[in-house]
Design a protein around this motif. Structure first.
Motif, PDB file in Angstrom:
ATOM      1  N   LEU A  56      -4.738  27.956  67.519  1.00 58.98           N
ATOM      2  CA  LEU A  56      -3.568  28.539  68.160  1.00 58.98           C
ATOM      3  C   LEU A  56      -2.282  27.928  67.619  1.00 58.98           C
ATOM      4  O   LEU A  56      -1.271  28.613  67.453  1.00 58.98           O
ATOM      5  N   LEU A  57      -2.294  26.631  67.311  1.00 58.07           N
ATOM      6  CA  LEU A  57      -1.109  25.994  66.758  1.00 58.07           C
ATOM      7  C   LEU A  57      -0.796  26.539  65.376  1.00 58.07           C
ATOM      8  O   LEU A  57       0.367  26.783  65.043  1.00 58.07           O
ATOM      9  N   ALA A  58      -1.815  26.764  64.551  1.00 58.22           N
ATOM     10  CA  ALA A  58      -1.588  27.310  63.217  1.00 58.22           C
ATOM     11  C   ALA A  58      -1.067  28.740  63.290  1.00 58.22           C
ATOM     12  O   ALA A  58      -0.164  29.127  62.523  1.00 58.22           O
ATOM     13  N   ILE A  59      -1.590  29.553  64.225  1.00 59.05           N
ATOM     14  CA  ILE A  59      -1.092  30.929  64.361  1.00 59.05           C
ATOM     15  C   ILE A  59       0.369  30.919  64.800  1.00 59.05           C
ATOM     16  O   ILE A  59       1.217  31.633  64.247  1.00 59.05           O
ATOM     17  N   GLY A  60       0.693  30.107  65.812  1.00 52.75           N
ATOM     18  CA  GLY A  60       2.086  30.051  66.250  1.00 52.75           C
ATOM     19  C   GLY A  60       3.005  29.523  65.179  1.00 52.75           C
ATOM     20  O   GLY A  60       4.140  30.009  65.014  1.00 52.75           O
ATOM     21  N   LEU A  61       2.577  28.524  64.415  1.00 54.26           N
ATOM     22  CA  LEU A  61       3.413  27.981  63.349  1.00 54.26           C
ATOM     23  C   LEU A  61       3.595  29.003  62.235  1.00 54.26           C
ATOM     24  O   LEU A  61       4.684  29.114  61.650  1.00 54.26           O
ATOM     25  N   GLY A  62       2.542  29.783  61.944  1.00 55.06           N
ATOM     26  CA  GLY A  62       2.691  30.829  60.934  1.00 55.06           C
ATOM     27  C   GLY A  62       3.669  31.909  61.363  1.00 55.06           C
ATOM     28  O   GLY A  62       4.477  32.385  60.558  1.00 55.06           O
ATOM     29  N   CYS A  63       3.616  32.311  62.627  1.00 60.11           N
ATOM     30  CA  CYS A  63       4.576  33.305  63.121  1.00 60.11           C
ATOM     31  C   CYS A  63       6.002  32.765  63.069  1.00 60.11           C
ATOM     32  O   CYS A  63       6.955  33.486  62.755  1.00 60.11           O
ATOM     33  N   HIS A  64       6.168  31.473  63.391  1.00 60.15           N
ATOM     34  CA  HIS A  64       7.514  30.888  63.346  1.00 60.15           C
ATOM     35  C   HIS A  64       8.048  30.835  61.922  1.00 60.15           C
ATOM     36  O   HIS A  64       9.210  31.195  61.670  1.00 60.15           O
ATOM     37  N   ILE A  65       7.222  30.409  60.959  1.00 55.38           N
ATOM     38  CA  ILE A  65       7.684  30.332  59.568  1.00 55.38           C
ATOM     39  C   ILE A  65       8.012  31.717  59.029  1.00 55.38           C
ATOM     40  O   ILE A  65       9.002  31.909  58.313  1.00 55.38           O
ATOM     41  N   GLN A  66       7.209  32.722  59.413  1.00 56.03           N
ATOM     42  CA  GLN A  66       7.469  34.074  58.919  1.00 56.03           C
ATOM     43  C   GLN A  66       8.775  34.634  59.475  1.00 56.03           C
ATOM     44  O   GLN A  66       9.415  35.462  58.851  1.00 56.03           O
ATOM     45  N   SER A  67       9.217  34.166  60.635  1.00 59.09           N
ATOM     46  CA  SER A  67      10.455  34.674  61.225  1.00 59.09           C
ATOM     47  C   SER A  67      11.701  33.974  60.705  1.00 59.09           C
ATOM     48  O   SER A  67      12.816  34.412  61.008  1.00 59.09           O
ATOM     49  N   LEU A  68      11.528  32.887  59.928  1.00 57.77           N
ATOM     50  CA  LEU A  68      12.698  32.148  59.447  1.00 57.77           C
ATOM     51  C   LEU A  68      13.332  32.845  58.257  1.00 57.77           C
ATOM     52  O   LEU A  68      12.645  33.494  57.455  1.00 57.77           O
ATOM     53  N   PRO A  69      14.644  32.714  58.086  1.00 55.78           N
ATOM     54  CA  PRO A  69      15.287  33.285  56.887  1.00 55.78           C
ATOM     55  C   PRO A  69      14.932  32.478  55.646  1.00 55.78           C
ATOM     56  O   PRO A  69      14.452  31.342  55.721  1.00 55.78           O
ATOM     57  N   LYS A  70      15.194  33.056  54.502  1.00 56.52           N
ATOM     58  CA  LYS A  70      14.878  32.434  53.227  1.00 56.52           C
ATOM     59  C   LYS A  70      15.698  31.162  53.054  1.00 56.52           C
ATOM     60  O   LYS A  70      16.887  31.123  53.327  1.00 56.52           O
ATOM     61  N   GLY A  71      15.041  30.109  52.609  1.00 63.26           N
ATOM     62  CA  GLY A  71      15.726  28.843  52.390  1.00 63.26           C
ATOM     63  C   GLY A  71      15.687  27.896  53.564  1.00 63.26           C
ATOM     64  O   GLY A  71      16.215  26.783  53.466  1.00 63.26           O
ATOM     65  N   SER A  72      15.057  28.281  54.686  1.00 65.38           N
ATOM     66  CA  SER A  72      14.983  27.394  55.845  1.00 65.38           C
ATOM     67  C   SER A  72      14.001  26.260  55.560  1.00 65.38           C
ATOM     68  O   SER A  72      12.963  26.458  54.933  1.00 65.38           O
TER      69      SER A  72
END
Length: 283
Positions: A56-72
């Motif tokens: 669950l932590l990996a899924i949530g972290l993947g969703c968070h990274i995918q929502s970040l703008p480029k260069g974050s």
């Protein structure tokens, strides 16, 4: 006039609310109250949100990274400052995403000589060069074989006043049993468990030789599957009674010497033989 019209339309049947009606509520489970997003949203595939192998932590972290703008920044330190999970758990989640193809981390050297880590997030692993619907999944590692559960040893008697000296003597007794019978080779854990039982025997005025003889006498001829369990049983079943109580003998009183007269000052004093008193001898 009495002929029935065969072309009349049949009466429509009502829909079952539990099957056909689009607004029907299920009997159990989640009910979505959805609104259409028109701005500030991210499209995330169900292959990530409902992944069967990611935590669950990996899924949530993947969703968070995918929502970040480029260069974050998405390093372990920056993510640990952003979320309450520690660096260890975040690093493990990033390794999960990397193992399943959602994350690629490479080290590059800049023209100035500085080495940086380049992170690439893939919202759909395997979309380049792989047929649709067949994401690359790493081969599962075989689960390590779990050791058989350890069987607990029977309880042993406990000494009334365990002292370091008597426990050390008990350990020496147990360590010397293998010299009498090689089958009585004990591990450190078994010795630690059995030492209080031997100390309880030594507390009852038994010499170490008597304890060794009680533990090794009339052993079965067949191989011993659990020698520590056999010794624990003997320590409990054959525990001797405590020694009889003996009141301490009071010390004998000091003998009283007869009275003597000092040869110098005629003072009376007690002494075994005539002579001078203490003051005259000191002077």
């Amino acid at each position: 006039m009495d002929t029935e019209n065969p072309n009349a339309r049949s009466r429509p049947q009502s829909r079952l609310p539990g099957k056909n009606h689009p607004q029907a509520r299920p009997d159990s489970g989640v009910v979505h109250d959805s609104a259409r997003h028109t701005e500030n949203f991210t499209v995330i595939g169900n292959h990530l949100a409902q992944h069967e192998e990611l935590s669950l932590l990996a899924i949530g972290l993947g969703c968070h990274i995918q929502s970040l703008p480029k260069g974050s920044p998405v390093g372990i330190k920056s993510l640990a400052d952003r979320f309450p999970e520690g660096p260890t758990r975040i690093a493990a989640a990033l390794r999960e995403l990397e193992a399943h193809g959602y994350l690629r981390r490479t080290r590059e050297r800049r023209p100035g000589g500085q080495v940086v880590t380049r992170t690439v997030f893939c919202n759909k692993p395997g979309h380049r060069g792989a047929p649709a619907g067949s994401p690359r999944r790493p081969a599962r590692r075989p689960a390590p074989e779990k050791p058989p559960p350890r069987r607990h040893l029977p309880a042993v008697p406990q000494p009334a006043a365990p002292s370091p000296g008597i426990l050390r003597a008990a350990v020496d007794v147990l360590a010397g049993l293998r010299r009498l019978d090689p089958r009585l080779l004990l591990s450190a854990t078994d010795t630690e468990h059995l030492a209080p039982g031997v100390a309880a025997w030594l507390e009852r005025d038994l010499p170490p030789s008597a304890v060794r003889r009680a533990l090794t006498d009339r052993l079965p001829a067949e191989p011993l599957a659990r020698p520590a369990a056999l010794l624990a049983h003997r320590l409990t079943a054959q525990l001797p009674p405590p020694p009889p109580f003996r009141p301490p003998v009071p010390p004998a009183p000091e003998p009283r010497h007869p009275w003597q007269t000092c040869d110098t000052c005629d003072r009376a004093f007690r002494a075994p033989a005539p002579g001078q008193c203490r003051d005259c001898r000191t002077g």
